[in-house]
Every structure is written in C-alpha cells, then in structure tokens.
Design a protein around this motif. Structure first.
Motif, PDB file in Angstrom:
ATOM      1  N   GLU A  12       0.402  -1.329   0.087  1.00 27.68           N
ATOM      2  CA  GLU A  12      -0.066   0.036  -0.401  1.00 27.68           C
ATOM      3  C   GLU A  12       0.894   1.123   0.125  1.00 27.68           C
ATOM      4  N   SER A  13       0.162   1.929  -0.730  1.00 28.56           N
ATOM      5  CA  SER A  13       0.649   3.739   0.109  1.00 28.56           C
ATOM      6  C   SER A  13      -0.244   5.001   0.436  1.00 28.56           C
ATOM      7  N   LEU A  18      -0.840  -0.194  -4.679  1.00 24.20           N
ATOM      8  CA  LEU A  18      -0.400  -0.075  -5.645  1.00 24.20           C
ATOM      9  C   LEU A  18       0.254  -1.936  -6.463  1.00 24.20           C
ATOM     10  N   LEU A  19       0.177  -2.819  -5.046  1.00 26.90           N
ATOM     11  CA  LEU A  19       0.021  -4.189  -5.841  1.00 26.90           C
ATOM     12  C   LEU A  19      -0.094  -5.357  -4.973  1.00 26.90           C
ATOM     13  N   SER A  60      -0.773   5.077  -6.995  1.00 21.29           N
ATOM     14  CA  SER A  60       0.404   5.119  -6.471  1.00 21.29           C
ATOM     15  C   SER A  60       1.731   5.361  -6.397  1.00 21.29           C
ATOM     16  N   ALA A  61       1.894   4.010  -7.653  1.00 23.15           N
ATOM     17  CA  ALA A  61       3.349   3.906  -7.684  1.00 23.15           C
ATOM     18  C   ALA A  61       4.401   5.657  -8.404  1.00 23.15           C
ATOM     19  N   LYS A  62       5.866   5.424  -8.134  1.00 22.98           N
ATOM     20  CA  LYS A  62       6.390   6.471  -8.260  1.00 22.98           C
ATOM     21  C   LYS A  62       6.530   6.762  -9.589  1.00 22.98           C
ATOM     22  N   TYR A  83       9.350   0.161 -15.837  1.00 24.52           N
ATOM     23  CA  TYR A  83       9.102  -0.050 -14.359  1.00 24.52           C
ATOM     24  C   TYR A  83       8.260  -1.182 -13.878  1.00 24.52           C
ATOM     25  N   LEU A  87       8.460  -4.469 -11.668  1.00 19.73           N
ATOM     26  CA  LEU A  87       7.420  -4.456 -10.473  1.00 19.73           C
ATOM     27  C   LEU A  87       6.995  -5.991  -9.845  1.00 19.73           C
TER      28      LEU A  87
END
Lengths: 112, 112
Positions: A12-13, A18-19, A60-62, A83, A87
């Motif tokens: 989580e973010s 996120l995943l 939520s991903a950078k 990216y 992941l």
DNA sequence: AATCGTTATATTTGCAAAAACATAACGCAT
DNA sequence: ATGCGTTATGTTTTTGCAAATATAACGATT
C-alpha cells in the motif's frame, strides 16, 4: 490430515493499493494482450474493475507502470513500462519467498 | 511517500479453516470473557458468526481448542484448552515473524 | 466526416454474504 | 416446574459489493 498455510500480501501507499496478487495478474495479462479490455476478458473480470485496479496502481506508483493510449490505430491499447515489468518480477519473487518462509514456520503448529 | 507491505495468513485443513486473524481474535476474546456470546459482543460480530468461526476451528483442529458447556451455572460458557492457548501463541509468533520478513523484502521494491 | 476498438466513467441491476431475528435445547438454581 | 444465560441452529431481511449496461471521448485510418 496435514495443514496448509496460506497468505496474501499486498503493498500500500497512502490510501491506495500499489500491488497485490490480483493487480499483478492484471499487469501480466496486459503484457500478454497489449490492451486493458482484452486483459479483463482473459481474466473474466469486468472492464470497469480492471480499469479501477490499474488506476490505483498507476496512482500510487512512483513512476508510470503502464502507458495507456486512447484512439488511433486499433483504438488504443496499454503496455507495461520497464518499471512495471520490474515491479511484477520483484513482487512474484517476494511472494514465493514468503510462501517458503511460511511453509517452514508451519512446522511449529504441527509440533504442538 | 513510502510503501507499506501488508499480509494476511491463515491455516487450512481439509476444506475448513483452522486459524486466521479473525479466529485468533475470537479465541482471545473467549479467553478474556469466558463465553462465546460475550466474546461475540466484545468483537461486535453476531453470535452466529462467532459460533460458525469457532465451529470451523474445532472441526479442523486435531485436539479440542475450546470446551463449550450448555446450561448449568450461569447458563454455560466456553473456555480455551491448553492446546488452544498454545495455538494462538504460536500463530501470533508466526504472524510477527512474517511481518518482519516482509518489511525486509519490501526494500527490493523501493530500490527498483 | 464516418468508422473502429480502445480508454475512461456514470448509472443501474443483481446477487451473495452478512446481519438481524427467531427459536430450540440445555442444565443448574430456586 | 420455572427462570436464567448460555450454546446451537434455522429463517428472514438487509445491504454492500460485483456485474451488467450505457455512453462519452479519443485519434489514426479511410
């Protein structure tokens, strides 16, 4: 009669996920099909659900996880970024490591 | 913005769930209150749900996890066996170990 | 400008899981 | 024998989530 230990992990973010396993499945299906709608069909989930999952991933991903294009040749499509590919590889690896770890821990229950 | 990795673990036997976080919470509440109905109230779940959870625990365990009595002084009650007390201790320990393990693995995601 | 297959969203419908409600059974105490 | 608070179930109702449906927007191609 022996026990099995199971787990679900997710990352989580702030407020978003996120995943998780479902999102990773979806990303893999996008990689395989080249489109979000085809990925949704292949996973037997509604397009809307797939879109919501992907949206929460990208929010939520950078860095961008997929590049989505609307219109144009073939109507558009979705593709994983480098990216995004990294992941899912690392998530799968963490998941496998976790299973191995837990299988070993389960012995403690069986020895009570 | 940093990520958090979360997990849920549970232990299954043939078709039934032996232990999960909800069931462990329930067992702890039974230990604290001495009855299934009071435990259900303290967890804000219905008595029926609590009973179903406890039933699946006792059905899949190798030895009794609780001793339930109907009628008698105070109407009856439920109490953990020594085996049940050991189960929740070990489950909690496995859970904590899993969290520690995953917190370390998460670094791989952040380093991509 | 019309078509196409997408992405991106809102709105409605359906359904299954959860909650709520009801009731039986039990054994001790009075 | 009646009441009490519990365990043990069945039945009904609710509701929250998933699925289905609808529609707008998009841009290359023709």
């Amino acid at each position: 009669m022996s026990y099995k230990i199971k787990s679900r992990i997710w990352i989580e973010s702030d407020e978003n996920v996120l995943l998780g396993e479902g999102r990773v499945h979806l990303l893999k299906a996008i990689e395989a099909t080249g489109s979000l709608s085809k990925a949704a069909k292949s996973l037997n989930i509604s397009y809307k659900k797939a879109w919501q999952l992907l949206d929460s991933v990208n929010k939520s991903a950078k860095k961008p996880v997929t590049i989505n294009s609307i219109g144009g040749k073939g109507g558009g499509g979705a593709a994983l970024t480098d990216y995004g590919k990294s992941l899912i590889l690392v998530f799968d690896e963490i998941n496998r490591n976790c299973w191995k770890f837990l299988d070993n821990e389960l012995k403690r229950i069986e020895n009570i």
